[in-house]
Design an enzyme around this catalytic site. Structure first.
Site, short mmCIF file in Angstrom:
data_model
loop_
_atom_site.label_atom_id
_atom_site.label_comp_id
_atom_site.label_asym_id
_atom_site.label_seq_id
_atom_site.Cartn_x
_atom_site.Cartn_y
_atom_site.Cartn_z
NE ARG A 241 -3.08 0.38 3.19
CZ ARG A 241 -2.53 0.82 4.31
NH1 ARG A 241 -2.03 2.04 4.37
NH2 ARG A 241 -2.48 0.07 5.38
CE1 TYR B 155 -15.52 8.99 -16.81
CE2 TYR B 155 -15.18 9.40 -14.46
CZ TYR B 155 -15.50 8.55 -15.50
OH TYR B 155 -15.79 7.24 -15.23
CG ASP C 56 -8.72 14.27 -16.39
OD1 ASP C 56 -8.03 13.59 -17.17
OD2 ASP C 56 -9.75 13.81 -15.85
CE LYS D 79 -11.66 5.81 -18.80
NZ LYS D 79 -12.02 7.13 -18.33
#
Ligand code: PLP
Length: 399
Positions: free
Chosen positions: A62, A115, A187, A212
């Site tokens: 993590r 988005y 972004d 993407k």
């Protein structure tokens, strides 16, 4: 290879080699998938030093993992940033960045065309923490300046915006951000660093839905943030550690593998998108096409100034409204009716009822996301086959 040696290479070369070359332990030329949750300390003292930050090394996945590091190193190279941090999804990356900058009582200013998940975070989730998102039409820079006050902690821009391909002037936003001493966060999912490098235009932080184009094959959900080392260290130490949205070693590996072909994929996505956009533009059943590469796009000149290419995303409106759009989406055979984007396969969807269903009717209208708007993520198939498919599907549409 040393970092500064790597920086001399061009983008396509960095895509192939930027994750670091052969594994020093085994000589494996593909970065190993370090499928391990935890890492053995050399001694009790060594463990304590790692926790205290006095020594560099891996502790627990993590907090970091060597496969994840390979991805981060490469993404930092490609965006031209100091450091990067991978997340379990694009939304995890976006929310970590927002929480890193904003506390209760603060606000952020952002593009209004976003988005759908980001919009939901801004409008539904942030208000619960008393953080306000001021979504404005950023094609008019005055709107940004008017929305900023002394509680504004960041300027958040998505360009080209999903799904209308609206372009916001990044150099101008960087100047506004500097004037008001707030960070500019971009972004960069749609263009990828192959076509747009916001840090070079003055942005402070770049983030991606790596799901993407970075992955590119429709098989991985992930996110990445790139920025200054201090900021990335803080994100890792506080927000990744606490919110826990860590990328798995396998997914990090899939992205490193995807990046190897990013340059040639983006080139082909763009070539195909240009051909498809031109075909649609002159089709009698199509009302309007949004593609920044077309001279009819309202911000084509701005796109040319800040982007090295126009990407693979197209939106268009069919005559006959929503019903005609549904007919088209049901009639395509090769193109897949699915959300997501940036895959090697072409994907088609209806923003108003799918990806942007988090928008109210009023918000949709404000952003120009009409009922008849269809979004197409143009893949890397042969453009002739894509045009053929759209052509046969459009024949079936009754306008
Ligand atoms: C998909 C997407 C996101 C969200 O990313 P996930 O990986 O789905 O969490 C954010 N921004 C843009 C522009 C996107 O297309």
């Amino acid at each position: 290879m040393e970092n500064n040696e790597m920086k001399r290479y061009s983008f396509a070369t960095l895509c192939v080699h930027g994750s670091g070359g052969a594994d020093p332990a085994t000589g494996a030329i593909s970065v190993p998938i370090y499928q391990s949750s935890t890492f053995k300390f050399k001694s009790a003292r060594h463990g304590a030093q790692l926790f205290a930050g006095e020594k560099e090394g891996y502790v627990y996945t993590r907090l970091g993992n060597p496969t994840q590091s390979a991805l981060e190193k490469e993404m930092a190279f490609l965006e031209g940033g100091e450091a990067a941090l991978a997340f379990a999804s694009g939304m995890a990356a976006i929310s970590a960045v927002v929480f890193a900058y904003c506390r209760a009582g603060d606000n952020l200013v952002s593009t209004n065309t976003l988005y759908g998940g980001t919009h939901n975070l801004f409008m539904e989730t942030l208000p619960r923490f008393n953080i306000e998102a001021r979504e404005v039409d950023t094609t008019n820079l005055e709107n940004i300046i008017n929305a900023i006050d002394d509680k504004t902690r960041l300027l958040y821009i998505e360009t080209p915006a999903n799904p209308t391909l609206t372009i916001t002037d990044l150099r101008a936003c960087a100047k506004i951000a500097r004037d008001y001493k707030i960070p500019l966060v971009v972004d960069n999912t749609f263009p990828t660093p192959y076509f747009q490098r916001p840090l070079e235009l003055g942005a402070d932080v770049v983030l991606h839905s790596a799901t993407k184009y970075i992955g590119g094959h429709g098989d991985t959900v992930a996110g990445v943030v790139v920025g200054k080392k201090d900021f990335i260290d803080e994100l890792r130490a506080n927000f990744l550690r606490d919110l826990g949205a860590v990328i798995s070693p396998l997914n990090a590996w899939l992205l490193v593998r995807g990046l190897k072909t990013l340059a040639i994929r983006m080139e082909r996505h763009q070539q195909n998108a240009m051909k498809v956009a031109k075909f649609l533009q002159f089709h009698p059943k199509i009302k309007r096409v949004w593609y920044p590469g077309l001279t009819t796009h309202p911000q084509h000149e701005l796109a040319k100034k800040q982007m090295a290419g126009f990407g693979g995303m197209i939106s268009f409106e069919i005559k006959g409204g929503r019903r005609a759009g549904e007919q088209l989406m049901n009639a395509v055979k090769l193109i897949t009716l699915a959300v997501s984007l940036g895959d090697v396969d072409s994907l088609i969807e209806h923003p108003a009822s799918m990806t942007h269903s988090t928008y109210s009717e009023e918000e949709l209208a404000k952003c120009g996301i009409t009922e008849s708007l269809v979004r197409l993520s143009v893949g890397i198939e042969d453009a002739r086959d894509l045009i053929q498919d759209l052509s046969q599907a459009l024949r079936k549409v009754k306008v």
